[in-house]
Design a protein around this motif. Structure first.
Motif, PDB file in Angstrom:
ATOM      1  N   LEU A 151       1.071  -1.173  -0.026  1.00  8.15           N
ATOM      2  CA  LEU A 151       0.167   0.412   0.031  1.00  8.15           C
ATOM      3  C   LEU A 151       0.970   1.071   0.185  1.00  8.15           C
ATOM      4  CD1 LEU A 151      -2.468   0.981   0.014  1.00  8.15           C
ATOM      5  CD2 LEU A 151      -2.589   0.641   2.874  1.00  8.15           C
ATOM      6  N   LEU A 152       2.099   0.916   1.186  1.00  4.46           N
ATOM      7  CA  LEU A 152       2.797   2.541   1.155  1.00  4.46           C
ATOM      8  C   LEU A 152       3.196   2.553  -0.319  1.00  4.46           C
ATOM      9  CD1 LEU A 152       4.572   4.631   2.477  1.00  4.46           C
ATOM     10  CD2 LEU A 152       5.795   2.851   2.871  1.00  4.46           C
ATOM     11  N   GLY A 153       3.519   1.638  -1.688  1.00  6.78           N
ATOM     12  CA  GLY A 153       4.084   1.888  -2.510  1.00  6.78           C
ATOM     13  C   GLY A 153       3.068   2.472  -3.446  1.00  6.78           C
ATOM     14  N   ALA A 154       2.147   1.594  -3.552  1.00  6.05           N
ATOM     15  CA  ALA A 154       0.908   2.187  -4.178  1.00  6.05           C
ATOM     16  C   ALA A 154       0.582   3.521  -3.785  1.00  6.05           C
ATOM     17  CB  ALA A 154      -0.210   1.634  -4.117  1.00  6.05           C
ATOM     18  N   ALA A 155       1.110   4.172  -2.784  1.00  9.80           N
ATOM     19  CA  ALA A 155       0.726   5.789  -2.416  1.00  9.80           C
ATOM     20  C   ALA A 155       1.993   6.482  -2.821  1.00  9.80           C
ATOM     21  CB  ALA A 155       0.525   6.156  -0.807  1.00  9.80           C
ATOM     22  N   LEU A 156       3.335   5.727  -3.010  1.00 10.55           N
ATOM     23  CA  LEU A 156       4.728   6.417  -3.684  1.00 10.55           C
ATOM     24  C   LEU A 156       4.182   6.654  -5.000  1.00 10.55           C
ATOM     25  CD1 LEU A 156       7.341   4.779  -1.645  1.00 10.55           C
ATOM     26  CD2 LEU A 156       6.349   7.500  -1.406  1.00 10.55           C
ATOM     27  N   TYR A 157       3.722   5.575  -6.059  1.00 14.96           N
ATOM     28  CA  TYR A 157       3.353   5.627  -7.269  1.00 14.96           C
ATOM     29  C   TYR A 157       2.170   6.959  -7.622  1.00 14.96           C
ATOM     30  CZ  TYR A 157       5.851   0.915  -8.486  1.00 14.96           C
ATOM     31  OH  TYR A 157       6.372  -0.258  -7.912  1.00 14.96           O
ATOM     32  N   ALA A 158       1.362   6.931  -7.024  1.00 14.88           N
ATOM     33  CA  ALA A 158       0.272   7.732  -7.052  1.00 14.88           C
ATOM     34  C   ALA A 158       1.235   9.011  -6.027  1.00 14.88           C
ATOM     35  CB  ALA A 158      -0.543   8.097  -6.111  1.00 14.88           C
ATOM     36  N   LEU A 159       1.839   9.484  -5.822  1.00 13.53           N
ATOM     37  CA  LEU A 159       2.619  10.920  -5.479  1.00 13.53           C
ATOM     38  C   LEU A 159       3.625  11.022  -6.691  1.00 13.53           C
ATOM     39  CD1 LEU A 159       2.888  12.551  -3.534  1.00 13.53           C
ATOM     40  CD2 LEU A 159       4.835  11.623  -2.458  1.00 13.53           C
ATOM     41  N   HIS A 160       4.199   9.876  -6.937  1.00 11.48           N
ATOM     42  CA  HIS A 160       5.221  10.309  -8.459  1.00 11.48           C
ATOM     43  C   HIS A 160       4.217  10.864  -9.907  1.00 11.48           C
ATOM     44  CE1 HIS A 160       7.230   9.005 -12.250  1.00 11.48           C
ATOM     45  NE2 HIS A 160       8.247   9.652 -11.480  1.00 11.48           N
ATOM     46  N   ILE A 161       3.438  10.507  -9.979  1.00 12.87           N
ATOM     47  CA  ILE A 161       2.553  10.528 -11.282  1.00 12.87           C
ATOM     48  C   ILE A 161       2.154  11.942 -10.825  1.00 12.87           C
ATOM     49  CG2 ILE A 161      -0.503  10.548 -12.099  1.00 12.87           C
ATOM     50  CD1 ILE A 161      -0.002   7.413 -11.314  1.00 12.87           C
ATOM     51  N   VAL A 162       1.690  12.243  -9.597  1.00 13.42           N
ATOM     52  CA  VAL A 162       1.428  14.241  -8.496  1.00 13.42           C
ATOM     53  C   VAL A 162       1.856  14.595  -9.483  1.00 13.42           C
ATOM     54  CG1 VAL A 162       0.208  15.126  -7.799  1.00 13.42           C
ATOM     55  CG2 VAL A 162      -0.747  13.003  -7.191  1.00 13.42           C
ATOM     56  N   PHE A 163       3.532  14.777  -8.721  1.00 11.83           N
ATOM     57  CA  PHE A 163       3.943  15.271  -8.806  1.00 11.83           C
ATOM     58  C   PHE A 163       4.673  15.551 -10.112  1.00 11.83           C
ATOM     59  CE2 PHE A 163       4.643  15.397  -4.002  1.00 11.83           C
ATOM     60  CZ  PHE A 163       4.480  17.190  -4.233  1.00 11.83           C
ATOM     61  N   LEU A 164       4.444  14.258 -10.638  1.00 12.80           N
ATOM     62  CA  LEU A 164       5.285  14.085 -12.644  1.00 12.80           C
ATOM     63  C   LEU A 164       4.436  15.215 -13.226  1.00 12.80           C
ATOM     64  CD1 LEU A 164       7.248  13.677 -14.608  1.00 12.80           C
ATOM     65  CD2 LEU A 164       5.773  11.057 -14.777  1.00 12.80           C
TER      66      LEU A 164
END
Length: 314
Positions: A151-164
């Motif tokens: 779940l932490l990994g999923a949150a980090l992928y989402a954060l990457h998408i948002v900031f990218l």
């Protein structure tokens, strides 16, 4: 050219490449430590992109370098925690939890940037989650360290998408991808070093390392970075839920798995979510403005400043 439509096509290629890696990575990490595998994979990907973009990299500002390296660090930690989590939970459960970045992405957009998300987009998100559940869940054994790490990994992928999304229009895609991959490689290597034996991976793993470095590393990161200059983050997350559909297709075609009604139903829900998500209008992107004409160039460097990037309303 219809850049939003081309961007969707680019992301479909990305998810197809990621879906093709399931059996390859599974076999490789049985003989190579996952952290060592990730470090080797992304170091090769970074070297490849630096070799073809080093002139552009020399022109980047310190702020642009910091942005790219920061994005790479977020993605790198996400890769590591997801891989470690996979060792402590079932692959089907891991696949579903990872796919929840389709829900986390619009939540982060609202929390961090107060960006409104269209109601039909939420419908596509719900269908995507339902499809992921049908495809992936065969029995939840209960929450634990593996589920929490995934779940932490999923949150980090989402954060990457948002900031990218905030950076994709301020640098050309090739430069931003190269700097991100340097950040991913540095992060994975730093995590791998404490427990590393210092020996090269087994020769039988090099095929998997090279494939995931070039095709499912350098190429997919470049395509995702370019596509996010023309699509909203929520649309990106929805299209990326096609990954388990392609993973299932490769499993049936190459892995000897049986095509069942559950697989067809899950795939149909995700495809419906993707169509609705692509056709839905999200809140407009603020235009990305830069004074450097090179920052507007396409990965091939052929776009003019006037026709390059001003993020469209989707």
């Amino acid at each position: 050219m219809n850049k939003p439509l081309l961007s969707v096509g680019a992301l479909v290629i990305v998810t197809m490449a990621w879906g093709s890696t399931f059996f390859i990575i599974k076999d490789a990490i049985s003989i190579v430590d996952p952290a060592d595998f990730l470090a080797a994979r992304f170091t090769i990907a970074a070297i490849l992109l630096v070799a073809v973009s080093w002139r552009r990299l020399l022109r980047l500002t310190w702020q642009q370098w910091g942005t790219g390296l920061g994005l790479g660090a977020i993605y790198g930690v996400g890769q590591v925690v997801q891989t470690i989590g996979l060792r402590h939970t079932d692959a089907s459960v891991s696949g579903f939890i990872t796919g929840t970045y389709v829900v986390i992405t619009p939540l982060l957009l609202w929390v961090i940037f107060r960006r409104r998300v269209a109601s039909r987009t939420w419908l596509s998100v719900g269908l995507a989650v339902a499809g992921l559940a049908v495809l992936s869940i065969t029995g939840m054994s209960g929450g634990g360290v593996g589920e929490l790490l995934t779940l932490l990994g999923a949150a980090l992928y989402a954060l990457h998408i948002v900031f990218l999304d905030r950076s994709a229009g301020r640098m050309d895609a090739l430069s931003l991808t190269a700097v991100q991959l340097i950040g991913v490689a540095a992060t994975c290597t730093a995590i791998a070093l404490p427990g590393s034996t210092g020996t090269l991976p087994d020769m039988s793993a090099w095929g998997a390392i090279l494939y995931t470095a070039v095709i499912a590393g350098a190429l997919t990161m470049l395509l995702q970075t370019w596509a996010q200059g023309h699509l909203s983050p929520t649309k990106v997350a929805v299209v990326m839920t096609l990954e388990p559909v392609f993973a299932t297709a490769f499993a049936v075609a190459l892995g000897g798995e049986t095509l069942t009604g559950r697989l067809l139903a899950g795939g149909a829900l995700i495809l419906a979510a993707t169509v609705i998500g692509v056709l839905t209008g999200d809140a407009a992107h603020p235009p990305h403005v830069t004074d450097d004409p090179d920052d507007h160039r396409s990965p091939l460097g052929n776009e003019s400043p006037e026709t390059a990037h001003a993020a469209p309303t989707n």
